[in-house]
Design a protein around this motif. Structure first.
Motif, PDB file in Angstrom:
ATOM      1  N   THR A 346       4.179  12.400  -1.730  1.00 51.96           N
ATOM      2  CA  THR A 346       3.145  13.351  -2.154  1.00 51.96           C
ATOM      3  C   THR A 346       2.116  12.704  -3.071  1.00 51.96           C
ATOM      4  N   ASN A 347       2.500  11.624  -3.756  1.00 46.73           N
ATOM      5  CA  ASN A 347       1.548  10.952  -4.662  1.00 46.73           C
ATOM      6  C   ASN A 347       0.761   9.893  -3.914  1.00 46.73           C
ATOM      7  N   PRO A 348      -0.441   9.560  -4.421  1.00 47.25           N
ATOM      8  CA  PRO A 348      -1.241   8.526  -3.747  1.00 47.25           C
ATOM      9  C   PRO A 348      -0.481   7.205  -3.621  1.00 47.25           C
ATOM     10  N   LEU A 349      -0.607   6.595  -2.449  1.00 45.55           N
ATOM     11  CA  LEU A 349       0.030   5.306  -2.163  1.00 45.55           C
ATOM     12  C   LEU A 349      -1.049   4.246  -2.044  1.00 45.55           C
ATOM     13  N   VAL A 350      -0.629   2.975  -2.067  1.00 45.55           N
ATOM     14  CA  VAL A 350      -1.510   1.886  -1.646  1.00 45.55           C
ATOM     15  C   VAL A 350      -0.876   1.322  -0.371  1.00 45.55           C
ATOM     16  N   ILE A 351      -1.635   1.285   0.684  1.00 47.84           N
ATOM     17  CA  ILE A 351      -1.061   0.806   1.956  1.00 47.84           C
ATOM     18  C   ILE A 351      -1.921  -0.337   2.487  1.00 47.84           C
ATOM     19  N   ASP A 352      -1.266  -1.449   2.790  1.00 46.02           N
ATOM     20  CA  ASP A 352      -1.987  -2.653   3.207  1.00 46.02           C
ATOM     21  C   ASP A 352      -1.296  -3.270   4.423  1.00 46.02           C
ATOM     22  N   ALA A 353      -1.979  -4.181   5.057  1.00 43.03           N
ATOM     23  CA  ALA A 353      -1.430  -5.153   6.004  1.00 43.03           C
ATOM     24  C   ALA A 353      -0.472  -4.510   7.017  1.00 43.03           C
ATOM     25  N   ASP A 354       0.789  -4.980   7.073  1.00 43.30           N
ATOM     26  CA  ASP A 354       1.716  -4.442   8.074  1.00 43.30           C
ATOM     27  C   ASP A 354       2.028  -2.971   7.845  1.00 43.30           C
ATOM     28  N   GLY A 355       1.844  -2.499   6.626  1.00 42.54           N
ATOM     29  CA  GLY A 355       1.992  -1.058   6.399  1.00 42.54           C
ATOM     30  C   GLY A 355       0.997  -0.319   7.300  1.00 42.54           C
ATOM     31  N   LEU A 356      -0.221  -0.867   7.403  1.00 45.29           N
ATOM     32  CA  LEU A 356      -1.245  -0.261   8.263  1.00 45.29           C
ATOM     33  C   LEU A 356      -0.926  -0.498   9.736  1.00 45.29           C
ATOM     34  N   ASN A 357      -0.378  -1.684  10.026  1.00 47.47           N
ATOM     35  CA  ASN A 357      -0.025  -1.968  11.424  1.00 47.47           C
ATOM     36  C   ASN A 357       1.114  -1.046  11.891  1.00 47.47           C
ATOM     37  N   CYS A 358       2.027  -0.698  10.984  1.00 47.81           N
ATOM     38  CA  CYS A 358       3.081   0.271  11.338  1.00 47.81           C
ATOM     39  C   CYS A 358       2.450   1.634  11.620  1.00 47.81           C
ATOM     40  N   ILE A 359       1.497   2.031  10.771  1.00 45.06           N
ATOM     41  CA  ILE A 359       0.830   3.333  10.988  1.00 45.06           C
ATOM     42  C   ILE A 359       0.087   3.322  12.328  1.00 45.06           C
ATOM     43  N   ALA A 360      -0.502   2.157  12.657  1.00 42.36           N
ATOM     44  CA  ALA A 360      -1.252   2.081  13.927  1.00 42.36           C
ATOM     45  C   ALA A 360      -0.335   2.383  15.119  1.00 42.36           C
ATOM     46  N   GLN A 361       0.968   2.160  14.943  1.00 40.16           N
ATOM     47  CA  GLN A 361       1.903   2.486  16.037  1.00 40.16           C
ATOM     48  C   GLN A 361       2.258   3.968  16.066  1.00 40.16           C
ATOM     49  N   ARG A 362       1.931   4.683  15.018  1.00 39.84           N
ATOM     50  CA  ARG A 362       2.166   6.146  14.948  1.00 39.84           C
ATOM     51  C   ARG A 362       0.902   6.798  14.401  1.00 39.84           C
ATOM     52  N   PRO A 363      -0.195   6.796  15.165  1.00 42.65           N
ATOM     53  CA  PRO A 363      -1.496   7.210  14.631  1.00 42.65           C
ATOM     54  C   PRO A 363      -1.484   8.566  13.918  1.00 42.65           C
ATOM     55  N   ASN A 364      -0.594   9.505  14.362  1.00 47.27           N
ATOM     56  CA  ASN A 364      -0.583  10.821  13.705  1.00 47.27           C
ATOM     57  C   ASN A 364      -0.159  10.741  12.245  1.00 47.27           C
ATOM     58  N   LEU A 365       0.485   9.619  11.929  1.00 43.05           N
ATOM     59  CA  LEU A 365       0.995   9.443  10.569  1.00 43.05           C
ATOM     60  C   LEU A 365      -0.120   9.483   9.516  1.00 43.05           C
ATOM     61  N   LEU A 366      -1.316   9.083   9.931  1.00 46.76           N
ATOM     62  CA  LEU A 366      -2.437   9.095   8.982  1.00 46.76           C
ATOM     63  C   LEU A 366      -2.656  10.484   8.394  1.00 46.76           C
ATOM     64  N   GLU A 367      -2.354  11.520   9.205  1.00 46.75           N
ATOM     65  CA  GLU A 367      -2.513  12.898   8.728  1.00 46.75           C
ATOM     66  C   GLU A 367      -1.617  13.171   7.526  1.00 46.75           C
ATOM     67  N   HIS A 368      -0.529  12.392   7.421  1.00 46.05           N
ATOM     68  CA  HIS A 368       0.463  12.686   6.375  1.00 46.05           C
ATOM     69  C   HIS A 368       0.351  11.770   5.166  1.00 46.05           C
ATOM     70  N   VAL A 369      -0.585  10.830   5.216  1.00 47.35           N
ATOM     71  CA  VAL A 369      -0.783   9.955   4.062  1.00 47.35           C
ATOM     72  C   VAL A 369      -1.301  10.826   2.916  1.00 47.35           C
ATOM     73  N   PRO A 370      -0.668  10.765   1.726  1.00 47.79           N
ATOM     74  CA  PRO A 370      -1.103  11.657   0.639  1.00 47.79           C
ATOM     75  C   PRO A 370      -2.582  11.477   0.298  1.00 47.79           C
ATOM     76  N   PRO A 371      -3.242  12.583  -0.042  1.00 48.71           N
ATOM     77  CA  PRO A 371      -4.668  12.490  -0.398  1.00 48.71           C
ATOM     78  C   PRO A 371      -4.883  11.500  -1.543  1.00 48.71           C
ATOM     79  N   MET A 372      -6.017  10.840  -1.505  1.00 49.51           N
ATOM     80  CA  MET A 372      -6.438   9.846  -2.517  1.00 49.51           C
ATOM     81  C   MET A 372      -5.602   8.568  -2.489  1.00 49.51           C
ATOM     82  N   SER A 373      -4.809   8.397  -1.422  1.00 44.05           N
ATOM     83  CA  SER A 373      -4.169   7.090  -1.233  1.00 44.05           C
ATOM     84  C   SER A 373      -5.253   6.062  -0.936  1.00 44.05           C
ATOM     85  N   VAL A 374      -4.931   4.789  -1.185  1.00 41.33           N
ATOM     86  CA  VAL A 374      -5.889   3.712  -0.910  1.00 41.33           C
ATOM     87  C   VAL A 374      -5.342   2.877   0.247  1.00 41.33           C
ATOM     88  N   ILE A 375      -6.103   2.759   1.315  1.00 37.44           N
ATOM     89  CA  ILE A 375      -5.714   1.809   2.358  1.00 37.44           C
ATOM     90  C   ILE A 375      -6.657   0.606   2.273  1.00 37.44           C
TER      91      ILE A 375
END
Ligand SMILES: NC(=O)C1=CN([C@@H]2O[C@H](COP(=O)(O)OP(=O)(O)OC[C@H]3O[C@@H](n4cnc5c(N)ncnc54)[C@H](O)[C@@H]3O)[C@@H](O)[C@H]2O)[C@@H](O)CC1
Ligand SMILES: Nc1ncnc2c1ncn2[C@@H]1O[C@H](COP(=O)(O)OP(=O)(O)O)[C@@H](O)[C@H]1O
Ligand SMILES: [K+]
Length: 504
Positions: A346-375
């Motif tokens: 629920t709190n803002p995250l910092v997501i980088d590199a393979d964290g983003l590549n993992c999300i790219a494999q589950r594109p809907n996941l972006l909807e669940h990234v907490p608001p004000m997170s930094v990618i």
């Protein structure tokens, strides 16, 4: 420094003319003396000057520069292109009339066809065809003229902007229809397009010349675009109080590393520690335990149950921030762990590199990234997330759209890093240099950004000052080691020095 659009600059200029009683001729005079001074400081009077002037005030600047250079003993050839239906601007006509009898100047006004003059290799071409008044991409005679100028081997100095380039968006422009400057001398303000990598080949080196145009008028003018400078970072950074403890500087969980990429955990951990994190725990596979505990003894290590990849991200304590991604790989187990973790965050995250590549494999996941997170994607990671792009400009536009849609902050890395906020504001950061193009430097940035969020800075400011300090640390490292040999660990080692320099 605010970055204004060409339309805003025009209205600031008009306000100066109306409110301060400055005439447009005086403005041209100020611009031309700053440009002349800059040219004289770089090239001697033995270099032939070849001035190409257009019908507007960019042309007026060029004609005034021609006169000033002739006064200083330069040999100047001037071609004024008076070929449009609208004729010349008042200022342009004024400087044309003034130039016709100046010794040392060979002046030609073109109203119809013309034979292009030979541009010798040693010439300095002064490009004053068009500046901020350009209305559409160049075509016809002007397009051919620009092609001709570009095909010379001369040094090209563009006044205000390379002719044919727009101050903001240039996707419609073919690179051959824009002057390819060696040096661009912008008047008073840099433009948005200067920070977009696609335009680097038009601009060459660029420099902003202060003509004291706008301090009052521009202060109140709003702009979504902002160039972050050292003085801004100094204002944002808080000094450490004398009576403080590590508990005052936040806690961070860094989820990083897999077999073969434990180095990424090290770089990110160093980024966090060197930028002042209070407490750092690294979560990684068991194989990371010994290397992390020996190479970064300041960090605690929490081992996953798996030997070589991360399979479960379930923080055992409350952390002020979780930074996720450097070197975690994209094993199925890890993708699932990232998915579960993001879904419960629920709190803002910092997501980088393979964290983003993992999300790219589950594109809907972006909807669940907490608001004000930094990618924090580089161009490749960005395209994996949001689809292929053919230009940096289109990437920036997508970043604005996606940042608003997902309510996240997008830190898009590059020569100029842009930090895009959901409200459309963009901070540009140019403190870095080519030394940062080295493996692991992005991991260091993840650590820095996470550390500033943990220390209580809002995620947008943490991203912006983090990128600035990271760039400056790379530049400081390059002062010792040049641009080839800097390591990401050197960048990390210079973070504290960068912060000290900024605060002093
Ligand atoms: N911003 C400022 O405060 C100052 C600006 N100055 C100069 O003024 C420039 C802007 O002057 P202007 O507004 O007169 O604009 P420009 O000199 O850039 O061009 C305007 C002229 O070009 C014509 N034109 C536009 N697009 C064309 C196209 N595609 N093909 C053919 N003709 C085209 C227009 O009809 C007009 O005649 C700046 O770039 C700068 O060099 C300085 O003189 C003084 C201070
Ligand atoms: N030519 C350059 N000028 C300025 N900064 C650069 C340049 N090349 C790379 N950088 C910076 O270096 C970092 C590289 O990050 P990234 O590509 O994620 O590296 P890695 O994946 O190896 O850690 C980014 O912050 C980027 O802005
Ligand atoms: K120009």
């Amino acid at each position: 420094m605010k970055i204004f659009t060409s339309a805003q600059i025009r209205s600031i200029e008009n306000a100066v003319i109306e409110k301060e009683g400055v005439t447009s001729i005086e403005l041209v005079e100020r611009a031309a003396s700053a440009i002349t001074w800059e040219i004289m400081s770089r090239w001697r009077p033995s270099r032939p000057m070849m001035v190409f002037a257009g019908p507007g005030n960019n042309g007026a600047d060029a004609l005034a520069v021609a006169r000033m250079l002739a006064d200083e003993g330069y040999t100047v050839t001037v071609l004024l292109f008076n070929v449009t239906d609208r004729g010349l601007s008042d200022a342009c006509r004024h400087y044309r009339d003034e130039l016709t009898n100046v010794p040392g100047v060979s002046f030609t006004e073109i109203t119809n066809d013309f034979n292009p003059p030979v541009i010798t290799r040693d010439a300095i071409v002064i490009d004053g065809l068009f500046g901020s008044g350009l209305k559409e991409p160049l075509k016809g005679g002007f397009k051919s003229l620009v092609d001709y100028i570009n095909s010379s081997n001369a040094t090209i100095v563009s006044i205000d902007m390379p002719s044919g380039m727009f101050g903001e968006w240039n996707e419609a422009t073919l690179s051959r229809d824009v002057v390819h400057a060696t040096l661009t001398l912008a008047i008073e303000f840099p433009r948005l397009s200067f920070f977009i990598q696609d335009n680097a080949e038009f601009l060459g080196e660029w420099k902003v010349l202060d003509i004291k145009l706008a301090s009052n008028e521009s202060r109140g003018e709003q702009s979504p675009y902002y160039l972050l400078e050292k003085k801004d970072v100094k204002r944002i950074l808080r000094q450490r109080p004398e009576f403080c403890s590590k508990a005052d500087f936040g806690s961070m969980l860094l989820v990083a590393g897999c077999y073969g990429m434990i180095g990424a955990s090290q770089m990110a951990a160093l980024g966090a520690l060197r930028s002042g994190i209070g407490r750092l725990t690294v979560h990684g596979p068991r194989c990371g335990f010994i290397p992390m505990q020996t190479s970064v003894p300041e960090a605690m290590f929490h081992a996953d149950q798996h030997d070589i990849v991360i399979t479960d991200i379930s923080p055992k304590h409350e952390y002020d921030v979780v930074a996720l991604g450097p070197g975690i790989g994209t094993h199925d187990y890890t993708v699932r762990a990232v998915e579960n973790f993001i879904n419960m965050s629920t709190n803002p995250l910092v997501i980088d590199a393979d964290g983003l590549n993992c999300i790219a494999q589950r594109p809907n996941l972006l909807e669940h990234v907490p608001p004000m997170s930094v990618i924090t994607p580089h161009a490749g990671e960005f395209d994996r997330l949001f689809g292929p792009h053919t230009s940096h400009e289109s990437r920036l536009k997508t970043a604005v759209e996606k940042s608003a849609y997902y309510s996240i902050i997008i830190l898009l890395k590059g020569r100029y890093t842009s930090v895009v906020r959901p409200d459309g504001k963009i901070y540009f950061i140019g403190s870095g240099c080519q030394a940062l193009a080295t493996p692991g430097s992005g991991d260091v940035l993840t650590g820095i950004v996470g550390s500033f969020i943990a220390q209580g800075y809002t995620p947008d400011l943490a991203a912006a000052i983090g990128a600035y300090i990271h760039g400056m640390a790379g530049t400081l490292a390059a002062e010792n080691d040049g641009t080839f040999g800097v390591l990401a660990t050197d960048v990390a080692r210079n973070i504290s020095k960068a912060i000290r320099d900024i605060l002093n």
